[in-house]
Design a protein around this motif. Structure first.
Motif, PDB file in Angstrom:
ATOM      1  N   LYS A   1       0.826  -1.219   0.000  1.00  0.00           N
ATOM      2  CA  LYS A   1       0.000   0.000   0.000  1.00  0.00           C
ATOM      3  C   LYS A   1       0.862   1.272   0.000  1.00  0.00           C
ATOM      4  CE  LYS A   1      -2.769  -1.192   3.610  1.00  0.00           C
ATOM      5  NZ  LYS A   1      -2.477  -2.543   3.992  1.00  0.00           N
ATOM      6  N   GLN A   2       2.169   1.113   0.233  1.00  0.00           N
ATOM      7  CA  GLN A   2       3.006   2.311   0.296  1.00  0.00           C
ATOM      8  C   GLN A   2       3.147   2.950  -1.080  1.00  0.00           C
ATOM      9  OE1 GLN A   2       6.533   0.494   1.947  1.00  0.00           O
ATOM     10  NE2 GLN A   2       6.327   1.666   3.828  1.00  0.00           N
ATOM     11  N   ALA A   3       3.116   4.283  -1.104  1.00  0.00           N
ATOM     12  CA  ALA A   3       3.314   5.004  -2.371  1.00  0.00           C
ATOM     13  C   ALA A   3       4.719   4.750  -2.885  1.00  0.00           C
ATOM     14  CB  ALA A   3       3.116   6.499  -2.138  1.00  0.00           C
ATOM     15  N   ALA A   4       4.875   4.688  -4.212  1.00  0.00           N
ATOM     16  CA  ALA A   4       6.204   4.456  -4.793  1.00  0.00           C
ATOM     17  C   ALA A   4       7.092   5.692  -4.627  1.00  0.00           C
ATOM     18  CB  ALA A   4       6.071   4.099  -6.270  1.00  0.00           C
ATOM     19  N   ILE A   5       6.468   6.854  -4.718  1.00  0.00           N
ATOM     20  CA  ILE A   5       7.247   8.089  -4.583  1.00  0.00           C
ATOM     21  C   ILE A   5       6.545   9.022  -3.605  1.00  0.00           C
ATOM     22  CG2 ILE A   5       8.151  10.129  -5.792  1.00  0.00           C
ATOM     23  CD1 ILE A   5       8.464   8.467  -8.281  1.00  0.00           C
ATOM     24  N   VAL A   6       7.300   9.529  -2.640  1.00  0.00           N
ATOM     25  CA  VAL A   6       6.742  10.488  -1.680  1.00  0.00           C
ATOM     26  C   VAL A   6       7.588  11.742  -1.753  1.00  0.00           C
ATOM     27  CG1 VAL A   6       6.237  10.938   0.756  1.00  0.00           C
ATOM     28  CG2 VAL A   6       6.117   8.596  -0.113  1.00  0.00           C
ATOM     29  N   GLU A   7       6.947  12.861  -2.041  1.00  0.00           N
ATOM     30  CA  GLU A   7       7.696  14.119  -2.062  1.00  0.00           C
ATOM     31  C   GLU A   7       7.772  14.641  -0.629  1.00  0.00           C
ATOM     32  OE1 GLU A   7       7.647  16.501  -5.290  1.00  0.00           O
ATOM     33  OE2 GLU A   7       8.109  18.361  -4.255  1.00  0.00           O
ATOM     34  N   LEU A   8       8.983  14.691  -0.070  1.00  0.00           N
ATOM     35  CA  LEU A   8       9.141  15.132   1.320  1.00  0.00           C
ATOM     36  C   LEU A   8       9.238  16.650   1.417  1.00  0.00           C
ATOM     37  CD1 LEU A   8      11.752  12.483   2.544  1.00  0.00           C
ATOM     38  CD2 LEU A   8       9.311  12.523   3.043  1.00  0.00           C
ATOM     39  N   ALA A   9       9.791  17.241   0.382  1.00  0.00           N
ATOM     40  CA  ALA A   9       9.958  18.705   0.316  1.00  0.00           C
ATOM     41  C   ALA A   9      10.296  19.012  -1.134  1.00  0.00           C
ATOM     42  CB  ALA A   9      11.110  19.134   1.229  1.00  0.00           C
ATOM     43  N   PRO A  10      10.159  20.277  -1.562  1.00  0.00           N
ATOM     44  CA  PRO A  10      10.546  20.573  -2.934  1.00  0.00           C
ATOM     45  C   PRO A  10      12.005  20.152  -3.169  1.00  0.00           C
ATOM     46  CG  PRO A  10       9.387  22.423  -1.951  1.00  0.00           C
ATOM     47  CD  PRO A  10       9.610  21.430  -0.849  1.00  0.00           C
ATOM     48  N   GLY A  11      12.212  19.298  -4.188  1.00  0.00           N
ATOM     49  CA  GLY A  11      13.577  18.846  -4.501  1.00  0.00           C
ATOM     50  C   GLY A  11      14.027  17.624  -3.728  1.00  0.00           C
ATOM     51  N   CYS A  12      13.173  17.088  -2.891  1.00  0.00           N
ATOM     52  CA  CYS A  12      13.572  15.909  -2.109  1.00  0.00           C
ATOM     53  C   CYS A  12      12.436  14.896  -2.073  1.00  0.00           C
ATOM     54  CB  CYS A  12      13.938  16.324  -0.685  1.00  0.00           C
ATOM     55  SG  CYS A  12      14.363  14.912   0.356  1.00  0.00           S
ATOM     56  N   ARG A  13      12.693  13.705  -2.612  1.00  0.00           N
ATOM     57  CA  ARG A  13      11.639  12.694  -2.599  1.00  0.00           C
ATOM     58  C   ARG A  13      12.192  11.351  -2.123  1.00  0.00           C
ATOM     59  NH1 ARG A  13      10.976  11.830  -9.174  1.00  0.00           N
ATOM     60  NH2 ARG A  13      13.202  11.557  -9.470  1.00  0.00           N
ATOM     61  N   THR A  14      11.298  10.584  -1.521  1.00  0.00           N
ATOM     62  CA  THR A  14      11.620   9.200  -1.173  1.00  0.00           C
ATOM     63  C   THR A  14      11.103   8.333  -2.303  1.00  0.00           C
ATOM     64  OG1 THR A  14      11.551   9.518   1.209  1.00  0.00           O
ATOM     65  CG2 THR A  14      11.067   7.314   0.426  1.00  0.00           C
ATOM     66  N   ILE A  15      11.939   7.411  -2.786  1.00  0.00           N
ATOM     67  CA  ILE A  15      11.540   6.515  -3.875  1.00  0.00           C
ATOM     68  C   ILE A  15      11.644   5.092  -3.366  1.00  0.00           C
ATOM     69  CG2 ILE A  15      12.094   5.739  -6.216  1.00  0.00           C
ATOM     70  CD1 ILE A  15      13.195   8.640  -6.654  1.00  0.00           C
ATOM     71  N   ARG A  16      10.522   4.392  -3.376  1.00  0.00           N
ATOM     72  CA  ARG A  16      10.506   3.019  -2.840  1.00  0.00           C
ATOM     73  C   ARG A  16      10.606   2.030  -3.999  1.00  0.00           C
ATOM     74  NH1 ARG A  16       6.004   5.162   0.737  1.00  0.00           N
ATOM     75  NH2 ARG A  16       7.018   5.559   2.748  1.00  0.00           N
ATOM     76  N   LEU A  17      11.617   1.183  -3.929  1.00  0.00           N
ATOM     77  CA  LEU A  17      11.847   0.194  -4.982  1.00  0.00           C
ATOM     78  C   LEU A  17      11.379  -1.177  -4.512  1.00  0.00           C
ATOM     79  CD1 LEU A  17      15.474   1.252  -6.008  1.00  0.00           C
ATOM     80  CD2 LEU A  17      13.312   1.976  -7.045  1.00  0.00           C
TER      81      LEU A  17
END
Ligand code: UDP
Length: 432
Positions: free
Chosen positions: A75-91
Motif C-alpha cells: 500500500k506504500q506510495a512508490a514516490i513520496v515528495e518530502l519537500a521541494p527537490g527531495c523525494r523518497t523513492i521506494r523500490l
C-alpha cells in the motif's frame, strides 16, 4: 525485461524523457531505513531521520535529492515528495513486507536492478551515491563498479563493535564484516559521525580508506519549540512530578534494562516514560516484553509509562516536559536522542560510550556515566532532583552546544561540501 516492467508500472508518474536539470542530483540509499516512515518502531530510528533530514536540508541548498529505500508494504506510495527537490523513492526488492535487516542481504541484487531500471526509465542522472548502513553500502559498491559513480558511505552501526570478540559468527555476520571493510576501503569517502566512530573504524575495520568526521544534525528550533510549562500541562504532569525520559527503539543495545534497574533504586515519587517501540511482532516487541517483565518484577508498573512510538511532531513536548532524559546505551555511534533533548534544554545523562562522548562534555553540557551500571545511573538521576540549579546550567550549556555544533543546516553544508569534493560537477551525468 520483467524487472524493468515491474518497476515501470510501480512508477507510473515517472517521466520517460531524460531529466534536464542544472541542479546537482544526489542519490541517498537507505535500503532498510525508509526516510518517510514512522520512527521508533523496529528497524526505524536514527538512520531514517538522518537520511530524511539530510535530504531535505540538501534540497534547501538547491540540490535534487532522491532517497531510495525498499518497499515494505504494497500500500506504500512508490514516490513520496518530502519537500521541494527531495523525494523518497521506494523500490521493489523482495516481498513487500517488513523484513528484518539480518534477512535482507539476499534481496539486494534485486534492489540494484530496480535502481538501475528506475534510473533508466526516469532519465535522472546522479553525481554521487550516499549509502547508509552496510546493506546499502553493498548496493553502492555494485553501482560504483558498474557505473563508476562516486560513493560516500555512513556506517550508522559497526558490525565489529556489535559482534565484539565472538569467535563463531553466523554467515551473515561474516558477510557484514567483509562488506564493511570493503565500504571503508573502496568508497570515495566514509562519513564518521563522531571522532570516536572514526577511531573505532580505524581500529576495528581498516587502516585504509578516506574518513571525514561530520556529525549528525538536528532541527534545533523544532526541539526547542515547546515551553516546559506547556509541555507539562499537555502531559498532565503536576508541577512536582519528576519525569525521567527514555526515547528510542527497543533494542538490547539501548540499555533500557539498566535504566529501569536504576529507577528501582530511586525514592518515589517519579514517573518513568519509555517512548518508542512498535506494537507489532519481532525483536523490538520481544525486547519490549522483556522490559515490561523487568518493570513488573521490580514493582515499577505504577510509575512507568510505555507510550509506544511518538511522532517527531509530538516529541518536543516529551523532551521539554522531562526533568531528565537518559540515554543508557551500551554502544552508540552518534545518538540523536541526546542532541534532541539538549536542543530542548533538558538535562541529559548518557552512557560514556561512542559518539555520546562527543556530543556531551562531561559535567559541562550533561553527565556521562559508565554503561551497564545501574548504581552510577541512579546516583546521577538522584542528583538531578537534588540539585536542579546545577542541572539547569548544564542544560543551558547543552542547548548552546547543539546550536553551535549540531544544527542540521550546518551539518548539511559540510556534507554538501564533501559531495562537491568527491564529485565535482564536471564529472556530471556521464555515468548513467
Ligand atoms: N524516535 C521517534 N519516535 C519514537 C522513538 C524514537 O521519532 O517514538 C526518533 C528519535 O527522535 C531519534 C531517532 O528516533 O531521532 C533515534 O535515533 P538515535 O540516533 O538516538 O538511535 P538509533 O535508532 O539510530 O539507534
Amino acid at each position: 525485461m520483467d524487472r524493468l516492467h515491474s518497476v515501470l508500472s510501480a512508477h507510473p508518474t515517472t517521466p520517460q524523457s531524460p531529466v534536464q536539470s542544472t541542479k546537482p542530483a544526489y542519490a541517498l540509499i537507505s535500503v532498510h531505513g525508509d526516510p518517510a516512515t514512522e520512527l521508533g518502531k523496529e528497524g526505524a530510528g536514527g538512520q531514517n531521520l538522518y537520511v530524511r533530514s539530510l535530504g531535505i536540508a540538501l534540497a534547501k541548498r538547491g540540490c535534487q535529492v532522491d532517497l531510495f529505500t525498499r518497499r515494505e508494504d504494497p500500500k506504500q506510495a512508490a514516490i513520496v515528495e518530502l519537500a521541494p527537490g527531495c523525494r523518497t523513492i521506494r523500490l521493489d526488492a523482495g516481498p513487500a513486507r517488513f523484513i528484518p535487516r539480518t534477512e535482507l542481504f539476499g534481496y539486494l541484487p534485486e534492489f540494484v536492478e530496480a535502481w538501475l531500471a528506475f534510473v533508466q526509465h526516469s532519465g535522472q542522472a546522479y553525481e554521487l551515491l550516499h549509502t547508509n548502513y552496510w546493506l546499502s553500502g553493498w548496493v553502492g559498491l555494485q553501482l560504483k563498479a558498474r557505473l563508476g559513480l562516486p560513493q560516500v558511505h555512513t556506517f550508522h552501526s559497526i558490525g565489529a563493535v556489535k559482534y565484539g570478540a565472538t569467535d563463531r559468527l553466523a554467515l551473515i555476520a561474516q558477510t557484514r564484516l567483509e562488506v564493511e571493510q570493503r565500504c571503508l576501503e573502496q568508497a570515495d569517502c566514509v562519513i564518521a559521525t563522531s571522532p570516536q566512530e572514526a577511531i573505532t573504524l580505524r581500529q576495528l575495520v581498516s587502516r585504509n580508506g578516506q574518513i571525514r568526521v561530520i556529525p549528525c544534525g538536528t532541527n534545533v528550533q523544532h526541539f526547542a519549540s515547546v515551553s516546559k510549562a506547556l509541555a507539562r500541562k499537555q502531559l498532565k504532569l503536576t508541577p512536582d512530578t519528576r519525569m525521567i525520559l527514555y526515547v528510542g527503539r527497543f533494542d538490547r543495545r539501548k540499555g533500557i534494562e539498566t535504566l529501569v534497574e536504576a529507577c528501582a533504586k530511586l525514592p518515589y515519587p517519579f514517573q518513568l516514560y519509555l517512548v518508542g517501540g512498535s506494537r507489532s511482532h519481532g525483536s523490538d516487541a520481544n525486547e519490549q516484553a522483556r522490559i515490561r517483565a523487568i518493570v513488573q518484577a521490580l514493582g515499577l508498573e505504577a510509575v512507568t509509562v510505555f507510550t509506544g512510538p511518538i511522532s517527531q511532531a509530538q516529541l518536543p513536548t516529551y523532551y521539554a516536559a522531562a526533568n531528565v532524559c537518559v540515554v543508557p546505551s551500551y554502544y552508540e555511534p552518534f545518538g540523536l536522542v541526546a542532541i534532541e533533548a539538549m536542543a530542548a534544554g533538558t538535562p541529559v545523562i548518557a552512557s560514556n560510550v561512542g559518539g555520546l562522548r562527543h556530543s556531551i562534555i562531561h559535567n559541562e553540557t550533561g553527565v556521562l556515566v559508565p554503561p551497564c551500571n545501574d548504581e552510577h545511573l541512579a546516583a546521577a538521576i538522584a542528583d538531578v532532583f537534588a540539585d536542579p540549579e546545577r542541572w539547569q546550567l548544564l542544560a543551558e550549556a547543552g542547548q548552546q552546544r547543539v546550536q553551535s555544533h549540531f544544527s542540521v543546516s550546518a551539518v548539511a553544508a559540510q556534507v554538501h561540501q564533501l559531495y562537491q569534493c568527491v564529485a565535482p560537477l564536471s564529472s556530471l551525468k556521464s555515468a548513467v
